[in-house]
Design a protein around this motif. Sequence first.
Motif, PDB file in Angstrom:
ATOM      1  N   HIS A  27       0.811  -1.225   0.000  1.00  0.00           N
ATOM      2  CA  HIS A  27       0.000   0.000   0.000  1.00  0.00           C
ATOM      3  C   HIS A  27       0.843   1.272   0.000  1.00  0.00           C
ATOM      4  CE1 HIS A  27      -3.902  -2.062   0.740  1.00  0.00           C
ATOM      5  NE2 HIS A  27      -3.146  -2.949   1.367  1.00  0.00           N
ATOM      6  N   GLY A  28       2.149   1.147   0.101  1.00  0.00           N
ATOM      7  CA  GLY A  28       3.003   2.330   0.095  1.00  0.00           C
ATOM      8  C   GLY A  28       2.793   3.229   1.289  1.00  0.00           C
ATOM      9  N   VAL A  29       2.565   2.624   2.458  1.00  0.00           N
ATOM     10  CA  VAL A  29       2.296   3.395   3.674  1.00  0.00           C
ATOM     11  C   VAL A  29       3.383   3.127   4.707  1.00  0.00           C
ATOM     12  CG1 VAL A  29      -0.187   3.334   3.273  1.00  0.00           C
ATOM     13  CG2 VAL A  29       0.869   1.572   4.710  1.00  0.00           C
ATOM     14  N   ARG A  30       3.400   3.959   5.705  1.00  0.00           N
ATOM     15  CA  ARG A  30       4.235   3.722   6.876  1.00  0.00           C
ATOM     16  C   ARG A  30       3.341   3.214   7.985  1.00  0.00           C
ATOM     17  NH1 ARG A  30       8.180   8.448   9.213  1.00  0.00           N
ATOM     18  NH2 ARG A  30      10.015   7.122   9.139  1.00  0.00           N
ATOM     19  N   ARG A  59      -0.158   7.559   4.983  1.00  0.00           N
ATOM     20  CA  ARG A  59       0.117   7.586   3.557  1.00  0.00           C
ATOM     21  C   ARG A  59       1.053   8.756   3.213  1.00  0.00           C
ATOM     22  NH1 ARG A  59      -3.106   4.011   0.978  1.00  0.00           N
ATOM     23  NH2 ARG A  59      -5.088   3.414   1.973  1.00  0.00           N
ATOM     24  N   ALA A  63      -1.230  11.904  -0.949  1.00  0.00           N
ATOM     25  CA  ALA A  63      -2.421  11.055  -0.954  1.00  0.00           C
ATOM     26  C   ALA A  63      -3.602  11.713  -0.256  1.00  0.00           C
ATOM     27  CB  ALA A  63      -2.107   9.713  -0.292  1.00  0.00           C
ATOM     28  N   TYR A  64      -3.333  12.638   0.659  1.00  0.00           N
ATOM     29  CA  TYR A  64      -4.409  13.256   1.432  1.00  0.00           C
ATOM     30  C   TYR A  64      -5.102  14.387   0.677  1.00  0.00           C
ATOM     31  CZ  TYR A  64      -2.717  10.406   5.232  1.00  0.00           C
ATOM     32  OH  TYR A  64      -2.352   9.325   6.000  1.00  0.00           O
ATOM     33  N   ALA A  70      -7.732   7.218  -1.206  1.00  0.00           N
ATOM     34  CA  ALA A  70      -7.760   5.797  -0.871  1.00  0.00           C
ATOM     35  C   ALA A  70      -8.561   5.584   0.409  1.00  0.00           C
ATOM     36  CB  ALA A  70      -6.337   5.277  -0.700  1.00  0.00           C
ATOM     37  N   ASP A  72      -9.590   4.699   4.161  1.00  0.00           N
ATOM     38  CA  ASP A  72      -8.888   5.029   5.397  1.00  0.00           C
ATOM     39  C   ASP A  72      -8.786   3.827   6.335  1.00  0.00           C
ATOM     40  OD1 ASP A  72     -11.511   4.864   6.238  1.00  0.00           O
ATOM     41  OD2 ASP A  72     -11.670   6.962   6.872  1.00  0.00           O
ATOM     42  N   ASP A  88      -6.115   4.610   9.062  1.00  0.00           N
ATOM     43  CA  ASP A  88      -5.314   5.756   8.648  1.00  0.00           C
ATOM     44  C   ASP A  88      -5.215   6.773   9.793  1.00  0.00           C
ATOM     45  OD1 ASP A  88      -4.256   7.467   6.191  1.00  0.00           O
ATOM     46  OD2 ASP A  88      -5.632   8.743   7.326  1.00  0.00           O
ATOM     47  N   ALA A 264       4.742  10.892   7.568  1.00  0.00           N
ATOM     48  CA  ALA A 264       4.393  10.398   6.233  1.00  0.00           C
ATOM     49  C   ALA A 264       5.639   9.842   5.551  1.00  0.00           C
ATOM     50  CB  ALA A 264       3.799  11.517   5.407  1.00  0.00           C
TER      51      ALA A 264
END
Length: 266
Positions: A27-30, A59, A63-64, A70, A72, A88, A264
């Motif tokens: 998902h490319g998130v932390r 994200r 993205a926000y 996407a 949450d 999120d 982020a």
Amino acid sequence: MRAIPPSFDPAAVAAIDARLAGVAADHGVRVPWAIESGSRAWGFASPDSDYDCRFFFVRPVAAYSALWPARDVIETPLEGLLDVNGWDLGKAIRLATAGNATVGEWLRSPWVYDGDPAFRDELLALVDRVVDPARLRRHYLHVGRAQWHRAADGPATVVLKRVFYAVRPAVTLRWLDDHAGVPPMSLDELLDQADVPSDVREEVGELRERKARTRELGSAPVPPAVARWVDGIFAAEPDLSVPRSPRLRAEAEAGFQALLARWAPG
């Protein structure tokens, strides 16, 4: 940071670690905070209790402001005893500001799969600033009452495992009588810090011992001291409508922007 008790199944922990790594990559998130929730963290697990891993994710900043943002929530498949999903950062702050206590509980879980204490401390400080004590009480009252009614299995019996799901909110309401801020997640910690009668503590302890060694407690008459005490707590608690506060929303927005800038992914 990692804090996992030896009672956790190593295979389950390894599977959760793999899922968390997959969430970040896919998902490319932390994922700065991932913990155990549910009965294992509350302190009244059964031998076959699920592993309820919950996490916060962040994200990339862009993205926000996306035209089609996407979801949450990130959910992974329910398989066996594994239940792994997360929220999120923005969703977490919105819910906390609305009085949902879950965010604070995740931040105070005793069992951490992976987490940065700095993220925990910063988000917990923001939750402390934006939570409305009256909304927090209302959350625990509604959760506790709902579980108490769901426990009913007839005119004189209850599903005993569900008694815990009502007892913990009731104890939390007593904790909130004497403390400010985010309540502990653990039932032991709540009992240590709240004014709870000794006979109630004794009956809760006996029930917990039974739950720890059996897969299913079944239905039976609720222990009398617990029944009287929980009924009294929920009956006496006023169910008040609490207006939203523009000041708290502004505080939440500022806090979100600061956390987003710091956490982020690049």
